[in-house]
Motif scaffolding. Structure first.
Motif, mmCIF file in Angstrom:
data_model
loop_
_atom_site.group_PDB
_atom_site.id
_atom_site.type_symbol
_atom_site.label_atom_id
_atom_site.label_comp_id
_atom_site.label_asym_id
_atom_site.label_seq_id
_atom_site.Cartn_x
_atom_site.Cartn_y
_atom_site.Cartn_z
ATOM 1 N N ALA A 125 0.830 -1.209 0.000
ATOM 2 C CA ALA A 125 0.000 0.000 0.000
ATOM 3 C C ALA A 125 0.864 1.258 0.000
ATOM 4 C CB ALA A 125 -0.943 -0.005 1.203
ATOM 5 N N LEU A 128 -13.895 1.311 -9.647
ATOM 6 C CA LEU A 128 -12.851 0.681 -8.844
ATOM 7 C C LEU A 128 -13.008 -0.832 -8.875
ATOM 8 C CD1 LEU A 128 -12.557 2.868 -5.658
ATOM 9 C CD2 LEU A 128 -10.789 2.408 -7.319
ATOM 10 N N ILE A 174 -5.528 -3.605 -3.409
ATOM 11 C CA ILE A 174 -5.132 -2.427 -2.651
ATOM 12 C C ILE A 174 -5.391 -1.204 -3.514
ATOM 13 C CG2 ILE A 174 -3.185 -1.255 -1.569
ATOM 14 C CD1 ILE A 174 -1.913 -4.015 -1.202
ATOM 15 N N SER A 175 -5.961 -0.159 -2.930
ATOM 16 C CA SER A 175 -6.171 1.078 -3.670
ATOM 17 C C SER A 175 -5.751 2.254 -2.802
ATOM 18 C CB SER A 175 -7.638 1.221 -4.088
ATOM 19 O OG SER A 175 -8.444 1.420 -2.964
ATOM 20 N N THR A 176 -5.410 3.357 -3.470
ATOM 21 C CA THR A 176 -5.007 4.563 -2.757
ATOM 22 C C THR A 176 -5.433 5.782 -3.553
ATOM 23 O OG1 THR A 176 -3.179 5.629 -1.607
ATOM 24 C CG2 THR A 176 -2.712 4.756 -3.787
ATOM 25 N N GLU A 177 -5.432 6.913 -2.879
ATOM 26 C CA GLU A 177 -5.911 8.146 -3.492
ATOM 27 C C GLU A 177 -5.035 9.301 -3.004
ATOM 28 O OE1 GLU A 177 -10.300 8.899 -3.770
ATOM 29 O OE2 GLU A 177 -9.798 10.329 -2.190
ATOM 30 N N GLN A 182 -6.184 8.409 -8.332
ATOM 31 C CA GLN A 182 -6.505 7.168 -7.649
ATOM 32 C C GLN A 182 -5.833 6.013 -8.401
ATOM 33 O OE1 GLN A 182 -10.737 6.435 -7.494
ATOM 34 N NE2 GLN A 182 -10.555 5.959 -5.340
ATOM 35 N N TRP A 196 -4.829 1.577 -8.135
ATOM 36 C CA TRP A 196 -5.136 0.322 -7.474
ATOM 37 C C TRP A 196 -4.379 -0.814 -8.120
ATOM 38 C CZ3 TRP A 196 -8.784 3.190 -10.120
ATOM 39 C CH2 TRP A 196 -9.188 2.682 -11.354
ATOM 40 N N GLU A 197 -4.224 -1.868 -7.339
ATOM 41 C CA GLU A 197 -3.640 -3.115 -7.819
ATOM 42 C C GLU A 197 -4.748 -4.131 -7.992
ATOM 43 O OE1 GLU A 197 -0.828 -4.421 -4.937
ATOM 44 O OE2 GLU A 197 0.796 -3.239 -5.783
ATOM 45 N N LYS A 198 -4.563 -4.996 -8.930
ATOM 46 C CA LYS A 198 -5.556 -6.050 -9.141
ATOM 47 C C LYS A 198 -5.189 -7.274 -8.360
ATOM 48 C CE LYS A 198 -6.825 -4.351 -13.617
ATOM 49 N NZ LYS A 198 -6.829 -4.517 -15.027
#
Length: 169
Positions: free
Chosen positions: A40, A138, A144-147, A165, A167-169
């Motif tokens: 993250a 999303l 995991i995602s972040t902004e 924003q 994110w990982e898959k």
């Protein structure tokens, strides 16, 4: 002579095995949490780098919004005629928005992003500035995602909030 094992030996062996087992189970429950936090943090760093490139880089070539997309090597929203920090060009923003809507994979390729990326611009005056609110959905909550939110000026006329924003898959 016969070897004799005493009660103390068995007791200390059991205590030792319990201690090692509890230590092992503690480790297998803690390590994935740290691993997820490291991933993250790395994603947050990448999102900040992307926001920095978009906001403070003119792209390559500097007038990428006026040339054919096949000639573009890097995207950037900063105005090539002004040398100001956190000031983005309205024409580049419009060109980026059109490219974002028409060829999302090309945007990912030009920014060097593997998984997913979305950008949103919350304008203070919607009449003057275009709104980038067509973010792709999303992924599921497993990744995991972040902004990252940044304040930018649009051609030095108004302040906007740019959200990146990832994110990982």
């Amino acid at each position: 002579m016969r070897a004799q094992l005493s009660f103390e030996y068995y007791f200390s062996l059991i205590v030792f095995v319990i201690f090692i087992s509890s230590l092992f189970f503690k480790m297998i429950t803690i390590v994935p949490v740290y691993s997820d936090e490291i991933n993250a943090q790395q994603l947050r760093s990448e999102a900040y780098q992307i926001s920095e490139i978009l906001i403070n880089d003119v792209g390559y070539p500097g007038n990428w919004d006026k040339v054919d997309i096949s000639e573009v090597k890097r995207l950037g929203l900063s105005d090539e005629t002004k040398n100001k920090t956190n000031v983005i060009s309205l024409s580049k923003l419009t060109a980026f928005n059109n490219l974002y809507q028409s060829d999302y994979k090309k945007v990912l390729e030009l920014l060097g992003i593997k998984d997913g990326f979305a950008i949103k611009l919350k304008p203070s005056l919607p009449v003057i500035s275009p709104s980038l609110d067509n973010m792709p959905p999303l992924p599921s909550a497993t990744g995991i995602s972040t902004e990252i939110k940044r304040i930018v000026a649009l051609d030095s006329s108004s302040f906007e909030e740019l959200t990146v924003q990832m994110w990982e898959k």
